[in-house]
Design an enzyme around this catalytic site. Structure first.
Site, PDB file in Angstrom:
ATOM      1  N   PRO A  18      39.526  43.045  44.017  1.00 54.25           N
ATOM      2  CA  PRO A  18      40.733  43.679  43.478  1.00 54.25           C
ATOM      3  C   PRO A  18      41.090  43.319  42.048  1.00 54.25           C
ATOM      4  CG  PRO A  18      41.331  41.842  44.874  1.00 54.25           C
ATOM      5  CD  PRO A  18      39.842  41.952  44.956  1.00 54.25           C
ATOM      6  N   ASP A  41      33.599  52.034  38.455  1.00 53.57           N
ATOM      7  CA  ASP A  41      34.973  52.507  38.417  1.00 53.57           C
ATOM      8  C   ASP A  41      35.729  51.781  37.313  1.00 53.57           C
ATOM      9  OD1 ASP A  41      34.562  54.190  40.534  1.00 53.57           O
ATOM     10  OD2 ASP A  41      35.563  52.932  42.021  1.00 53.57           O
ATOM     11  N   LYS A  64      38.214  57.094  38.347  1.00 53.34           N
ATOM     12  CA  LYS A  64      39.377  57.972  38.294  1.00 53.34           C
ATOM     13  C   LYS A  64      40.525  57.201  37.654  1.00 53.34           C
ATOM     14  CE  LYS A  64      37.320  61.122  40.937  1.00 53.34           C
ATOM     15  NZ  LYS A  64      36.084  60.408  41.288  1.00 53.34           N
ATOM     16  N   GLY A  96      35.991  49.244  42.651  1.00 56.16           N
ATOM     17  CA  GLY A  96      37.030  48.235  42.745  1.00 56.16           C
ATOM     18  C   GLY A  96      37.398  47.973  44.198  1.00 56.16           C
ATOM     19  N   GLY A  97      37.791  46.730  44.498  1.00 53.67           N
ATOM     20  CA  GLY A  97      38.171  46.388  45.865  1.00 53.67           C
ATOM     21  C   GLY A  97      36.967  46.404  46.785  1.00 53.67           C
ATOM     22  N   ASP A  98      37.132  47.038  47.937  1.00 51.68           N
ATOM     23  CA  ASP A  98      36.032  47.223  48.887  1.00 51.68           C
ATOM     24  C   ASP A  98      35.496  48.635  48.740  1.00 51.68           C
ATOM     25  OD1 ASP A  98      34.509  46.436  51.435  1.00 51.68           O
ATOM     26  OD2 ASP A  98      35.482  48.316  52.010  1.00 51.68           O
ATOM     27  N   ILE A 101      37.208  51.335  51.543  1.00 54.08           N
ATOM     28  CA  ILE A 101      38.646  51.491  51.783  1.00 54.08           C
ATOM     29  C   ILE A 101      39.234  52.402  50.708  1.00 54.08           C
ATOM     30  CG2 ILE A 101      40.873  50.334  52.008  1.00 54.08           C
ATOM     31  CD1 ILE A 101      38.980  49.659  54.268  1.00 54.08           C
ATOM     32  N   THR A 126      39.129  43.833  49.685  1.00 53.80           N
ATOM     33  CA  THR A 126      39.980  44.993  49.414  1.00 53.80           C
ATOM     34  C   THR A 126      41.340  44.559  48.869  1.00 53.80           C
ATOM     35  OG1 THR A 126      40.790  47.085  50.302  1.00 53.80           O
ATOM     36  CG2 THR A 126      40.970  45.167  51.736  1.00 53.80           C
ATOM     37  N   ALA A 127      42.008  45.459  48.172  1.00 55.61           N
ATOM     38  CA  ALA A 127      43.247  45.128  47.468  1.00 55.61           C
ATOM     39  C   ALA A 127      44.318  44.563  48.398  1.00 55.61           C
ATOM     40  CB  ALA A 127      43.775  46.374  46.754  1.00 55.61           C
ATOM     41  N   MET A 178      47.739  53.203  46.547  1.00 54.27           N
ATOM     42  CA  MET A 178      47.901  54.349  45.638  1.00 54.27           C
ATOM     43  C   MET A 178      49.215  55.081  45.865  1.00 54.27           C
ATOM     44  SD  MET A 178      43.978  55.818  45.852  1.00 54.27           S
ATOM     45  CE  MET A 178      44.012  55.907  47.640  1.00 54.27           C
ATOM     46  N   GLY A 207      47.436  42.915  41.576  1.00 54.24           N
ATOM     47  CA  GLY A 207      47.222  41.737  42.402  1.00 54.24           C
ATOM     48  C   GLY A 207      45.925  41.007  42.087  1.00 54.24           C
TER      49      GLY A 207
END
Length: 279
Positions: A18, A41, A64, A96-98, A101, A126-127, A178, A207
């Site tokens: 994250p 990303d 994005k 980003g993150g996982d 997800i 994940t975030a 989001m 985070g």
């Protein structure tokens, strides 16, 4: 199984975590050090690209940028994966993150399968898990939550009224991805569905990064405390009794800054390559 007409390289999907670059996995680093090309990303720490990608690798930004105009169309990303797999032995798709997800991995996997391209999936933090941990909020703390749900709400038809009613009555922790721009609508829907107005909300900006900020309120006090605030992207929203634990177990102080950890980049559907300076 149909045989390939021409040789392809391998595509490896990697979750970068994250924000904090040290949250990336050892396996992910090994692949980044060997990859010929990285399709990344925007919400990936710059430090990961600078420290772990070998100097000869090509880096293309294909992410994005929320509702902003400058985003790479998903079909262009799909086509790039196949095109680069034809040209290079090892292609990394860095997310980003996982990787699984609230990402578009399904579209990309279907494209690779259609073109008989080998792939591997390496998970990341994940975030929800990273941001909650860095905010001192155990998502499934005993006697506070029976479970946790990952949800997104970015437009009105994503969640129907029946599900709002269920979300309002559950003892599960709710984590919205989001959804910082639609938070007023989330709060209104849950209030209308009868949520306990003493239940708490936490919004965690950026985070796990040096610019992390955590803001909390009850539903009852939402309009007074959080109602007019604009949150820096990316932000994660946590709703439930577990938010009460933040004040007791906080270990990372708020940055107090609105600076963005993830700089805007020139995302190019024309497949433009963005150079990254490596340490």
């Amino acid at each position: 199984m149909q045989k390939r007409i021409e040789p392809f390289g391998k595509v490896v999907f990697i979750g970068a975590g994250p924000g904090d670059p040290e949250l990336i996995t050892v396996k992910a680093i090994k692949y980044l050090q060997k990859a010929d090309i990285i399709l990344t990303d925007r919400l990936v720490s710059r430090a990961i690209l600078e420290e772990y990608v070998h100097p000869g690798a090509e880096i293309i930004y294909v992410g994005k940028q929320c509702r902003k105009k400058q985003s790479t169309p998903q079909i262009s990303i799909n086509e790039l994966l196949v095109e680069k797999a034809k040209q290079f032995p090892l292609v990394v798709r860095l997310k980003g993150g996982d990787v699984s997800i609230f990402s578009n991995i399904l579209d990309e996997l279907e494209t690779l399968v259609e073109h008989h391209v080998d792939y591997e999936i390496i998970p990341g933090v994940t975030a929800a898990l990273g941001a909650a941990a860095y905010a001192g909020i155990p998502l499934t703390a005993r006697n506070y939550a029976n479970g946790v749900r990952f949800i997104t709400y970015y437009k009105a038809d994503v969640i129907n009224q029946h599900y709002w009613n269920e979300l309002a009555s559950t003892s599960d922790t709710l984590v919205f991805y989001m959804s910082s721009e639609t938070l007023p609508e989330v709060v209104k829907h849950l209030k209308d569905a009868g949520i306990d107005e003493e239940k708490e909300i936490a919004v965690i900006e950026q985070g796990t990064t040096p610019y992390q900020n955590v803001y909390t309120s009850t539903f009852n006090d939402y309009n007074r405390i959080l109602g007019t605030r604009q949150f820096v992207s990316p932000s994660i929203i946590i709703i439930g009794k577990v938010v009460q634990l933040h004040d007791e177990f906080i270990w990372m102080t708020n940055a107090g800054s609105t600076e963005s950890y993830f700089p805007e980049v020139n995302l190019s559907p024309e497949k433009e390559v963005n150079n990254v300076t490596r340490a």
